[in-house]
Design an enzyme around this catalytic site. Structure first.
Site, PDB file in Angstrom:
ATOM      1  N   ASN A  12       0.867  -1.180   0.000  1.00  0.00           N
ATOM      2  CA  ASN A  12       0.000   0.000   0.000  1.00  0.00           C
ATOM      3  C   ASN A  12       0.901   1.227   0.000  1.00  0.00           C
ATOM      4  O   ASN A  12       1.451   1.597   1.030  1.00  0.00           O
ATOM      5  CB  ASN A  12      -0.906  -0.021   1.245  1.00  0.00           C
ATOM      6  CG  ASN A  12      -1.767   1.221   1.330  1.00  0.00           C
ATOM      7  OD1 ASN A  12      -1.823   2.017   0.400  1.00  0.00           O
ATOM      8  ND2 ASN A  12      -2.456   1.386   2.461  1.00  0.00           N
ATOM      9  N   TRP A  13       1.027   1.834  -1.175  1.00  0.00           N
ATOM     10  CA  TRP A  13       1.942   2.984  -1.300  1.00  0.00           C
ATOM     11  C   TRP A  13       1.360   4.253  -0.677  1.00  0.00           C
ATOM     12  O   TRP A  13       2.051   5.256  -0.576  1.00  0.00           O
ATOM     13  CB  TRP A  13       2.273   3.239  -2.769  1.00  0.00           C
ATOM     14  CG  TRP A  13       3.173   2.205  -3.391  1.00  0.00           C
ATOM     15  CD1 TRP A  13       3.722   1.097  -2.790  1.00  0.00           C
ATOM     16  CD2 TRP A  13       3.645   2.194  -4.745  1.00  0.00           C
ATOM     17  NE1 TRP A  13       4.495   0.406  -3.682  1.00  0.00           N
ATOM     18  CE2 TRP A  13       4.468   1.061  -4.895  1.00  0.00           C
ATOM     19  CE3 TRP A  13       3.446   3.030  -5.839  1.00  0.00           C
ATOM     20  CZ2 TRP A  13       5.087   0.745  -6.105  1.00  0.00           C
ATOM     21  CZ3 TRP A  13       4.060   2.717  -7.044  1.00  0.00           C
ATOM     22  CH2 TRP A  13       4.878   1.583  -7.173  1.00  0.00           C
ATOM     23  N   LYS A  14       0.076   4.230  -0.335  1.00  0.00           N
ATOM     24  CA  LYS A  14      -0.605   5.422   0.207  1.00  0.00           C
ATOM     25  C   LYS A  14      -0.358   6.608  -0.735  1.00  0.00           C
ATOM     26  O   LYS A  14      -0.232   6.401  -1.950  1.00  0.00           O
ATOM     27  CB  LYS A  14      -0.144   5.685   1.643  1.00  0.00           C
ATOM     28  CG  LYS A  14      -0.327   4.446   2.530  1.00  0.00           C
ATOM     29  CD  LYS A  14      -0.164   4.708   3.999  1.00  0.00           C
ATOM     30  CE  LYS A  14      -0.369   3.427   4.780  1.00  0.00           C
ATOM     31  NZ  LYS A  14      -0.269   3.608   6.226  1.00  0.00           N
ATOM     32  N   HIS A 103      -9.760   1.324   4.887  1.00  0.00           N
ATOM     33  CA  HIS A 103      -8.486   1.599   5.576  1.00  0.00           C
ATOM     34  C   HIS A 103      -8.735   2.591   6.709  1.00  0.00           C
ATOM     35  O   HIS A 103      -9.528   3.526   6.565  1.00  0.00           O
ATOM     36  CB  HIS A 103      -7.457   2.164   4.587  1.00  0.00           C
ATOM     37  CG  HIS A 103      -6.073   2.152   5.158  1.00  0.00           C
ATOM     38  ND1 HIS A 103      -5.657   3.081   6.090  1.00  0.00           N
ATOM     39  CD2 HIS A 103      -5.036   1.302   4.983  1.00  0.00           C
ATOM     40  CE1 HIS A 103      -4.412   2.802   6.442  1.00  0.00           C
ATOM     41  NE2 HIS A 103      -4.007   1.727   5.790  1.00  0.00           N
ATOM     42  N   GLU A 175      -5.290  -4.469  10.873  1.00  0.00           N
ATOM     43  CA  GLU A 175      -4.323  -3.384  11.031  1.00  0.00           C
ATOM     44  C   GLU A 175      -4.642  -2.616  12.315  1.00  0.00           C
ATOM     45  O   GLU A 175      -5.451  -1.665  12.280  1.00  0.00           O
ATOM     46  CB  GLU A 175      -4.406  -2.424   9.837  1.00  0.00           C
ATOM     47  CG  GLU A 175      -4.027  -3.061   8.519  1.00  0.00           C
ATOM     48  CD  GLU A 175      -3.462  -2.046   7.523  1.00  0.00           C
ATOM     49  OE1 GLU A 175      -2.387  -2.306   6.993  1.00  0.00           O
ATOM     50  OE2 GLU A 175      -4.084  -0.990   7.320  1.00  0.00           O
ATOM     51  N   GLY A 181       2.281   2.928  10.912  1.00  0.00           N
ATOM     52  CA  GLY A 181       3.212   4.044  10.781  1.00  0.00           C
ATOM     53  C   GLY A 181       3.883   4.420  12.085  1.00  0.00           C
ATOM     54  O   GLY A 181       4.457   5.492  12.218  1.00  0.00           O
ATOM     55  N   SER A 221       3.429  -1.381  10.452  1.00  0.00           N
ATOM     56  CA  SER A 221       4.884  -1.328  10.648  1.00  0.00           C
ATOM     57  C   SER A 221       5.589  -2.653  10.358  1.00  0.00           C
ATOM     58  O   SER A 221       6.567  -2.996  11.024  1.00  0.00           O
ATOM     59  CB  SER A 221       5.220  -0.838  12.066  1.00  0.00           C
ATOM     60  OG  SER A 221       4.745   0.477  12.259  1.00  0.00           O
ATOM     61  N   GLY A 242       2.838  -0.826   4.437  1.00  0.00           N
ATOM     62  CA  GLY A 242       2.873   0.593   4.082  1.00  0.00           C
ATOM     63  C   GLY A 242       4.295   1.038   3.797  1.00  0.00           C
ATOM     64  O   GLY A 242       4.861   0.758   2.745  1.00  0.00           O
ATOM     65  N   GLY A 243       4.904   1.714   4.768  1.00  0.00           N
ATOM     66  CA  GLY A 243       6.211   2.355   4.595  1.00  0.00           C
ATOM     67  C   GLY A 243       7.264   1.451   3.960  1.00  0.00           C
ATOM     68  O   GLY A 243       7.975   1.881   3.029  1.00  0.00           O
TER      69      GLY A 243
HETATM   70  P1  13P Z   1       2.883   0.968   7.766  1.00  0.00           P
HETATM   71  O1  13P Z   1       3.432  -0.342   7.269  1.00  0.00           O
HETATM   72  O2  13P Z   1       3.588   2.151   7.217  1.00  0.00           O
HETATM   73  O3  13P Z   1       2.743   0.968   9.266  1.00  0.00           O
HETATM   74  O4  13P Z   1       1.391   1.084   7.180  1.00  0.00           O
HETATM   75  C1  13P Z   1       0.501   0.047   7.402  1.00  0.00           C
HETATM   76  C2  13P Z   1      -0.708   0.300   6.624  1.00  0.00           C
HETATM   77  O5  13P Z   1      -1.514   1.144   6.973  1.00  0.00           O
HETATM   78  C3  13P Z   1      -0.887  -0.475   5.388  1.00  0.00           C
HETATM   79  O6  13P Z   1      -2.178  -0.299   4.876  1.00  0.00           O
END
Ligand code: 13P
Length: 257
Positions: A12-14, A103, A175, A181, A221, A242-243
């Site tokens: 998920n690149w957001k 999300h 999640e 994050g 994370s 995510g990150g």
């Molecule tokens: P992170 O991996 O950056 O914590 O993000 C998780 C997330 O929200 C994936 O959808």
């Protein structure tokens, strides 16, 4: 870990990477995968911003990457006067396979309610794609002992009263909000406990056999360091990353490790 279930690891690149940067990341990822292929029994989806979907689709085809395209959200309506929105049908026409629904960032920042999430899941199914339904509790909910009840309610609200085969086709991403994050991951035991509760709820909704087919991801994370132990946790069938998915080397290690 899922016995017969194919592990699904999703990036998920957001709201990161413009079109040029998106192409560059896919190229780096392709180079890593040519040195270290995705093991059998694993599926990978990449969820870029809408503006890079066509670019990432073309790159997947050009480099013959064994990954599928995903999206981060969609509107619940098929068309209409919804300025700025993107429909599930538009995504399906780009060969999008998985669409994230519910999300926590959209629930919190855009007022996405359980009812809206349910309608989005319906739109995703109408266009023959699969939802990645995000559920999870806040720190306060965890501390006050209502985490499991909340997560079960989110699952039941989005997937209850649907044909069993549609429930079986869903992906759930557990999640916890306190891990997103934050640099803090749930322990494998924490993840296993909630993912098992989710599977039990799915069993109530659609039957044990259908519940056993659902992939349940953990998100929050996830890093190359934490992914191995988490993937060994009971009822954890992959990740929503995510990150760490913005770093080709790290994401490749999560995918192939
Ligand atoms: P992170 O991996 O950056 O914590 O993000 C998780 C997330 O929200 C994936 O959808």
């Amino acid at each position: 870990m899922g016995d017969q279930r194919v592990i699904l690891i999703s990036a998920n690149w957001k709201m990161h990477l413009n079109n040029v940067e998106a192409l560059s990341l896919v190229q780096q990822f392709a180079a890593h995968l040519s040195a270290s292929p995705i093991p059998p029994g694993r599926e990978v989806s990449i969820h870029p911003p809408f503006t890079s979907l066509a670019t990432v689709k073309a790159a997947i085809e050009t480099y013959r990457l064994p990954v599928v395209l995903g999206a981060q959200t969609c509107h619940f309506a098929d068309s209409g006067a919804y300025t700025g929105e993107v429909s599930a049908g538009m995504l399906a026409s780009l060969n999008v396979r998985y669409v994230i629904a519910g999300h926590s960032e959209l629930r919190a920042q855009c007022g996405e309610t359980d009812e809206v999430v349910r309608d989005k899941v319906s739109a995703i199914y109408r266009h023959a794609m699969r939802p990645i339904l995000c559920v999870g509790e806040t720190t306060a909910e965890r501390n006050s002992g209502v985490a499991e009840r909340k997560v079960r309610r989110q699952v039941a609200s989005a997937l209850g009263d649907r044909p069993a085969e549609l429930v079986a086709a869903a992906v759930i991403a557990y999640e916890p909000l306190w891990a997103i994050g934050a640099g803090v991951t749930a322990t494998p035991d924490d993840a296993a406990q909630m993912c098992t509760a989710i599977r039990n709820e799915l069993g109530n909704l659609a039957g044990v056999d259908e519940a056993a087919m659902v992939r349940i991801q953990y998100g929050g994370s996830v890093t190359a360091e934490s992914s191995g132990a988490l993937l060994g946790a009971e009822n954890v069938d992959g990740f929503l990353v995510g990150g760490a998915s913005l770093d080709a080397e790290q994401f490749s290690t999560i995918v192939t490790g």
